[in-house]
Design a protein around this motif. Sequence first.
Motif, mmCIF file in Angstrom:
data_model
loop_
_atom_site.group_PDB
_atom_site.id
_atom_site.type_symbol
_atom_site.label_atom_id
_atom_site.label_comp_id
_atom_site.label_asym_id
_atom_site.label_seq_id
_atom_site.Cartn_x
_atom_site.Cartn_y
_atom_site.Cartn_z
ATOM 1 N N LEU A 276 -9.745 12.448 -9.182
ATOM 2 C CA LEU A 276 -10.895 12.863 -9.990
ATOM 3 C C LEU A 276 -10.487 13.107 -11.445
ATOM 4 O O LEU A 276 -11.272 12.877 -12.369
ATOM 5 C CB LEU A 276 -11.516 14.139 -9.420
ATOM 6 N N ALA A 277 -9.245 13.550 -11.629
ATOM 7 C CA ALA A 277 -8.767 13.895 -12.973
ATOM 8 C C ALA A 277 -8.310 12.686 -13.772
ATOM 9 O O ALA A 277 -7.905 12.841 -14.926
ATOM 10 C CB ALA A 277 -7.621 14.899 -12.862
ATOM 11 N N GLY A 278 -8.355 11.484 -13.176
ATOM 12 C CA GLY A 278 -8.071 10.295 -13.958
ATOM 13 C C GLY A 278 -6.985 9.392 -13.444
ATOM 14 O O GLY A 278 -6.721 8.332 -14.039
ATOM 15 N N ALA A 279 -6.311 9.743 -12.352
ATOM 16 C CA ALA A 279 -5.237 8.890 -11.842
ATOM 17 C C ALA A 279 -5.812 7.606 -11.244
ATOM 18 O O ALA A 279 -6.965 7.559 -10.806
ATOM 19 C CB ALA A 279 -4.417 9.634 -10.803
ATOM 20 N N ASP A 280 -4.955 6.579 -11.217
ATOM 21 C CA ASP A 280 -5.376 5.255 -10.741
ATOM 22 C C ASP A 280 -4.729 4.875 -9.416
ATOM 23 O O ASP A 280 -5.193 3.942 -8.752
ATOM 24 C CB ASP A 280 -4.973 4.185 -11.770
ATOM 25 N N ARG A 281 -3.669 5.552 -9.046
ATOM 26 C CA ARG A 281 -2.804 5.061 -7.977
ATOM 27 C C ARG A 281 -2.232 6.255 -7.214
ATOM 28 O O ARG A 281 -2.053 7.328 -7.772
ATOM 29 C CB ARG A 281 -1.676 4.251 -8.616
ATOM 30 N N VAL A 282 -1.971 6.055 -5.913
ATOM 31 C CA VAL A 282 -1.394 7.121 -5.088
ATOM 32 C C VAL A 282 -0.211 6.560 -4.311
ATOM 33 O O VAL A 282 -0.305 5.504 -3.690
ATOM 34 C CB VAL A 282 -2.428 7.692 -4.096
ATOM 35 N N GLU A 283 0.883 7.301 -4.340
ATOM 36 C CA GLU A 283 2.047 6.992 -3.513
ATOM 37 C C GLU A 283 2.100 7.983 -2.359
ATOM 38 O O GLU A 283 1.891 9.185 -2.548
ATOM 39 C CB GLU A 283 3.339 7.123 -4.321
ATOM 40 N N GLY A 284 2.396 7.504 -1.177
ATOM 41 C CA GLY A 284 2.492 8.399 -0.035
ATOM 42 C C GLY A 284 2.951 7.657 1.189
ATOM 43 O O GLY A 284 3.425 6.514 1.112
ATOM 44 N N CYS A 285 2.809 8.292 2.335
ATOM 45 C CA CYS A 285 3.281 7.735 3.600
ATOM 46 C C CYS A 285 2.192 7.818 4.659
ATOM 47 O O CYS A 285 1.322 8.695 4.610
ATOM 48 C CB CYS A 285 4.514 8.484 4.099
ATOM 49 N N LEU A 286 2.259 6.925 5.619
ATOM 50 C CA LEU A 286 1.371 7.002 6.768
ATOM 51 C C LEU A 286 1.678 8.276 7.539
ATOM 52 O O LEU A 286 2.838 8.576 7.845
ATOM 53 C CB LEU A 286 1.558 5.786 7.676
ATOM 54 N N PHE A 287 0.646 9.041 7.832
ATOM 55 C CA PHE A 287 0.750 10.285 8.595
ATOM 56 C C PHE A 287 1.629 11.326 7.912
ATOM 57 O O PHE A 287 2.104 12.257 8.552
ATOM 58 C CB PHE A 287 1.252 10.015 10.019
ATOM 59 N N GLY A 288 1.856 11.168 6.598
ATOM 60 C CA GLY A 288 2.506 12.225 5.847
ATOM 61 C C GLY A 288 3.994 12.384 6.065
ATOM 62 O O GLY A 288 4.528 13.476 5.868
#
Length: 592
Positions: A276-288
């Motif tokens: 919401l604050a303006g980021a375009d992309r997310v890095e992460g993992c399946l199931f955290g």
Amino acid sequence: MRTARPAPQQPSGMPFTKYVPFQDTVLTDLPDRTWPTKRLTRAPRWLSTDLRDGNQSLIEPMGPEAKRALFDLLVRIGFKEIEIGFPAASQTDFDFVRSLVDDDAIPEDVTISVLTQSREDLIDRTLDACVGIPRATVHLYNALSPLFREVVFRMGKDDVRELAIDGTRMVMARAEKVLTEDTIFGFEYSPEIFVDTERDYTLEVCEAVMDVWQPEAEREIILNLPATVERATPNVYADQIEWMSRNLSRRDVIALSLHNHNDRGSGVAAAELGLLAGADRVEGCLFGHGERTGNVDLITLALNLFSQGVDPMLDLSDIDAVRRVVETSTQMPVPPRTPYAGELVYTSFSGSHQDAIKKGFAARAEAVAAKRAEGLDGEAAETAVPWSMPYLPIDPHDVGRSYEAVVRVNSQSGKGGVSYLLKQKRNLDLPRRLQIEFSRIIQRHTDTYGGEIDAETMWSMFTDEYLPARTEPDTELEPWGRFELKGATLTSSGDEDSILTITVRDGGERRLLTASGNGPLDAFVTALEQTGVSVRILDYVEHALSEGRDARAASYVECEVDGQVLWGVGIDPSITTSSFKAVISAVNRALR
């Protein structure tokens, strides 16, 4: 009786004063923040770091086969950016990168990301691993926060900034030397420990890195702003992201990326507010998966969007298949309460919840039927009715789950769960008072023996309680009951009274009984009275169990038998015979 407020909480005795509030150490003053009034209307760019950040956190890191299975899964469900390792950290990581190249396993539209620190030997090794990859991104990072500058590295601000600048130059030089025109090359920079670093200094270092990389329209730079250790509430992280998004130059050629950890348990919320604050992309993992409490869970983020009518741009329509691959590859189970994917997340044990779900499904079935009556068919009718179901945020079918596990019965369950399972498994639509009666029987069982009752056990209990066991061929229960209906012949007299002749087994005796009445049931009750049993019909409900030549009917009769009020159930191809069997059921139960 007196009323009073609950007793106040007492001091814990824990040493809380040794901890400094986060906003007293790193303050982001953003009184005109705009993110609270925005909405998420599209999916971000996704990067899976399961094979790098997720893998390094495992007790036993994945071997080549497990890594390959997970990589293939990520490609299959739609990831276009996948961080696959730290090639300079180990021969295993380097070899895995090369195996994907040698096996031609990387689709042309998938970007492979590899991580490196800002050291020339590591950078050279990292770029050497990328030779032959169609699309490759080198991800450079160094820690900027005061704690790391002063305690871990013992370096000043200028030295840390120069480390990022020099690393960027070395990446560009090595890429120019070893990569061919066939590789589409990208660059990502992470000011590591972003959340604990002074805002102005983070901006200064990112600008210095961009001055070297020189991003432009066809040459973006990815700036990744990690919550390396989550230490504040999600709104604080969102303020940090919006401040950076506003103040970075060349914003139109920057992919602003998030990399959230879950140390406070709010990684998903922080990532959503960061978007919401303006980021375009997310890095992460399946199931955290990931270090400590894990990286942000991309499955939860994606299906949160899906539940709001936004295409997640990842195919999670078979969530159990995704879960199986991840569990096999990582040797770590997905907890049963994990959002959307856990074994129990679509299951209700509570009686009030079950009753609400049962009514919700009935209302939805009516709405879908109305759409079909308007001319829509199949999936079109289903999707035309917005999903609105008590306690189920999404339709389990949409992620490959059946409805069979939606309701499970234990000592906390009530009539709603019991009737739902019988409807789903046996197509028995019990009248409400019969639901209450049978749920009490189930409750007594669970109170006595504990645990859960599955659908087959429940059916066995229902059969033993309401149906002469010998008429149900799929049960091994012992037959019981004084009476058994052996045959019935119905005729009508001139005044249209029903004349009924029945053959019953009464204990060990076979009896032929004849009676008349103002309908088949009245005649049947009158005939039974010849055996010395007094029966009065209070309520009667019937419905078909199936359609076609082999269809059977179910009848439910509430009776007063010798002063007892209870239900009987009958099942037979003939609706009339099923009603007779229902009366026999009630009488046998009264005499049991």
